[in-house]
Enzyme design. Structure first.
Site, PDB file in Angstrom:
ATOM      1  N   SER A 174      -2.675  45.645  30.947  1.00  0.00           N
ATOM      2  CA  SER A 174      -2.876  45.083  30.152  1.00  0.00           C
ATOM      3  C   SER A 174      -4.553  45.596  29.081  1.00  0.00           C
ATOM      4  O   SER A 174      -4.643  47.394  29.838  1.00  0.00           O
ATOM      5  CB  SER A 174      -4.226  43.561  30.706  1.00  0.00           C
ATOM      6  OG  SER A 174      -4.876  44.494  31.912  1.00  0.00           O
ATOM      7  N   LEU A 197      -8.543  32.030  43.063  1.00  0.00           N
ATOM      8  CA  LEU A 197      -6.962  32.660  43.094  1.00  0.00           C
ATOM      9  C   LEU A 197      -7.258  33.735  41.384  1.00  0.00           C
ATOM     10  O   LEU A 197      -7.902  33.075  40.857  1.00  0.00           O
ATOM     11  CB  LEU A 197      -7.098  31.128  42.438  1.00  0.00           C
ATOM     12  CG  LEU A 197      -5.624  31.163  41.628  1.00  0.00           C
ATOM     13  CD1 LEU A 197      -4.833  31.646  43.158  1.00  0.00           C
ATOM     14  CD2 LEU A 197      -5.422  29.647  41.886  1.00  0.00           C
ATOM     15  N   GLY A 216      -1.074  35.338  38.518  1.00  0.00           N
ATOM     16  CA  GLY A 216      -0.628  36.713  37.383  1.00  0.00           C
ATOM     17  C   GLY A 216      -1.523  37.583  38.351  1.00  0.00           C
ATOM     18  O   GLY A 216      -1.972  38.438  37.534  1.00  0.00           O
ATOM     19  N   TRP A 236      -0.236  44.242  40.046  1.00  0.00           N
ATOM     20  CA  TRP A 236      -0.072  44.953  41.159  1.00  0.00           C
ATOM     21  C   TRP A 236      -0.841  45.370  42.022  1.00  0.00           C
ATOM     22  O   TRP A 236      -1.653  46.104  42.603  1.00  0.00           O
ATOM     23  CB  TRP A 236       0.545  46.382  40.027  1.00  0.00           C
ATOM     24  CG  TRP A 236       2.102  46.864  40.065  1.00  0.00           C
ATOM     25  CD1 TRP A 236       3.115  46.670  40.911  1.00  0.00           C
ATOM     26  CD2 TRP A 236       2.129  46.382  38.307  1.00  0.00           C
ATOM     27  NE1 TRP A 236       3.634  46.926  39.940  1.00  0.00           N
ATOM     28  CE2 TRP A 236       3.453  46.997  38.464  1.00  0.00           C
ATOM     29  CE3 TRP A 236       1.740  46.145  37.214  1.00  0.00           C
ATOM     30  CZ2 TRP A 236       4.340  46.767  37.662  1.00  0.00           C
ATOM     31  CZ3 TRP A 236       2.389  46.661  36.496  1.00  0.00           C
ATOM     32  CH2 TRP A 236       4.283  46.565  36.074  1.00  0.00           C
ATOM     33  N   CYS A 292       3.317  47.088  18.975  1.00  0.00           N
ATOM     34  CA  CYS A 292       1.793  46.362  19.048  1.00  0.00           C
ATOM     35  C   CYS A 292       1.086  47.045  19.142  1.00  0.00           C
ATOM     36  O   CYS A 292      -0.162  46.227  18.142  1.00  0.00           O
ATOM     37  CB  CYS A 292       1.683  45.809  20.193  1.00  0.00           C
ATOM     38  SG  CYS A 292       3.190  44.858  21.357  1.00  0.00           S
TER      39      CYS A 292
END
Length: 415
Positions: free
Chosen positions: A170, A205, A208, A211, A396
């Site tokens: 990200s 929480l 997603g 890793w 992108c």
């Protein structure tokens, strides 16, 4: 027909004198496409060499990025005209057009996306077929895991070959141009944790969990973390890292859909996961946050959004990313998503956009990807696969540089 169009058709000896019935049939459409780009593009310019050897320069007197390309086959423009970004990629993969640098071209179309309108978007049957295929990959509970696996379960060896050591997929947040990618990624993670006011004993929480980097960093702050993922590959990697960090008593990664959890947490984090949800499931995603967040609790999101002026056209027409990279994916329409959040008593505070940081992150990834190929770390993947990923990373990067898409962090407080 404009004088520009007359030049294209009547001056195109290679196109028209070969007696090709196909060429004669598509000539008006090609001419219309080029003419529309010329009229509607307000910033930047394109220097294009056409298949007949002629050269077309569009908009070079305007400020903005300058893109250069060589169109080797007229079918490239036909594919663009009828299949939009999906057809444009197909044409590039087939060698029907090329460019010394794809990023300025994608930046140019991103920069002018509003004024270009439907130019370069799929039309007619192509639009229907692309949209139908996208709808069939909707992120309903029974389909979501397969959609995630299609991208993230390419393998941990694949992603570890070119991501930095944090395995963060990200946007980073850079403090300077010479800063290592790993440092910038951790800055992003801690900026989100700061928004959540994480303290020892806080229950967090993560929707997603990737890793596991954010979950581990939160565990180091003393939080008790539950991370959700649908990727078996990611869970296996994260579980190993949690053990190595000595945080097994603090961090748990579950193979679980966000729609299934019903517990109470002091804070919720989600980093670029909502793009895998789709507009139909935005209410369910926000219901998950509202349901699991205690009153007064804080949620922090990092999300990618589409310019609201472009969203409806984008939503009607599955693009290159949705077709080839992220099945079922969809960027946010931020005003609509914010309104849905506020309907659930979730505020929308401290929004910070940093799209150029994402462009730079993508540039880093592309350089690292090429280095991984050169050193043999990606030998298990074929050349066509590598071409797709090169194109994706440049597509992108140009999109963020041009501004049609943005990345931001925001805080939501349950009131």
């Amino acid at each position: 027909m404009s004088t520009r169009g007359a030049h294209l058709v009547h001056g195109d000896r290679g196109f028209m004198t070969g007696g090709s019935l196909i060429a004669r049939a598509i000539a008006p459409g090609v001419d219309t496409l080029i003419d529309a780009v010329h009229r509607k593009m307000e910033r930047g310019g394109i220097d294009a060499t056409l298949p007949d050897g002629s050269r077309r320069r569009v908009g070079f007197h305007r400020p903005g990025p300058a893109a250069r390309l060589e169109v080797k086959s007229w079918m490239a423009l036909v594919r663009l005209g009828f299949s939009g970004s999906v057809g444009w990629y197909k044409a590039w993969d087939l060698g029907e057009w090329t460019s010394p640098d794809l990023v300025p071209l994608f930046e140019l179309f991103s920069l002018n996306a509003v004024t270009l309108g439907d130019v370069g978007r799929a039309k007619g049957p192509a639009r229907w077929l692309n949209s139908l295929a996208h709808r069939l990959r909707d992120n309903a509970p029974q389909r979501a895991k397969a959609n995630i696996a299609a991208h993230y379960d390419l393998g941990n060896d694949f992603y570890s070959a070119w991501l930095d050591t944090t395995m963060t997929y990200s946007s980073a947040r850079f403090a300077g141009t010479d800063e290592p990618l790993e440092t910038s990624q951790l800055r992003k993670v801690h900026a989100l944790l700061d928004r959540l006011e994480i303290k020892p004993g806080s229950r967090l929480l993560e929707i997603g969990s990737g890793w596991g980097t954010l979950a581990i960093e939160a565990g180091k702050r003393g939080a008790n973390v539950v991370g959700l993922t649908l990727s078996e590959e990611q869970k296996a990697w994260a579980d190993r890292r949690i053990v190595e960090a000595g945080l097994s008593d603090k961090v748990e990664i579950r193979l679980q859909d966000y729609r299934e959890i019903a517990e109470q947490f002091d804070a919720i984090a989600s980093v670029e996961m909502v793009e895998a949800v789709g507009q139909r499931w935005w209410p369910a995603y926000l219901d998950c946050i509202a349901r699991n967040l205690r009153p007064g609790g804080r949620a922090a999101l990092q999300f990618i959004s589409m310019d609201g002026r472009l969203f409806d056209r984008y939503a009607r027409n599955a693009d290159f990313i949705q077709t080839y990279i992220f099945p079922g994916g969809q960027l946010l329409n931020e005003p609509r998503f914010e309104a849905l959040a506020q309907e659930r008593a979730l505020s929308w505070e401290g929004r910070e956009g940093f799209r150029i940081d994402y462009a730079e992150t993508l540039k880093h990834w592309r350089e690292r990807y090429e280095a991984a190929i050169a050193t043999g770390r990606l030998n298990g993947f074929g050349e066509q696969f590598h071409r797709l990923w090169r194109y994706y990373l440049m597509y992108c990067e140009g999109g963020f540089r041009g501004g049609a898409i943005d990345v931001a962090q925001v805080t939501m407080v349950k009131g």
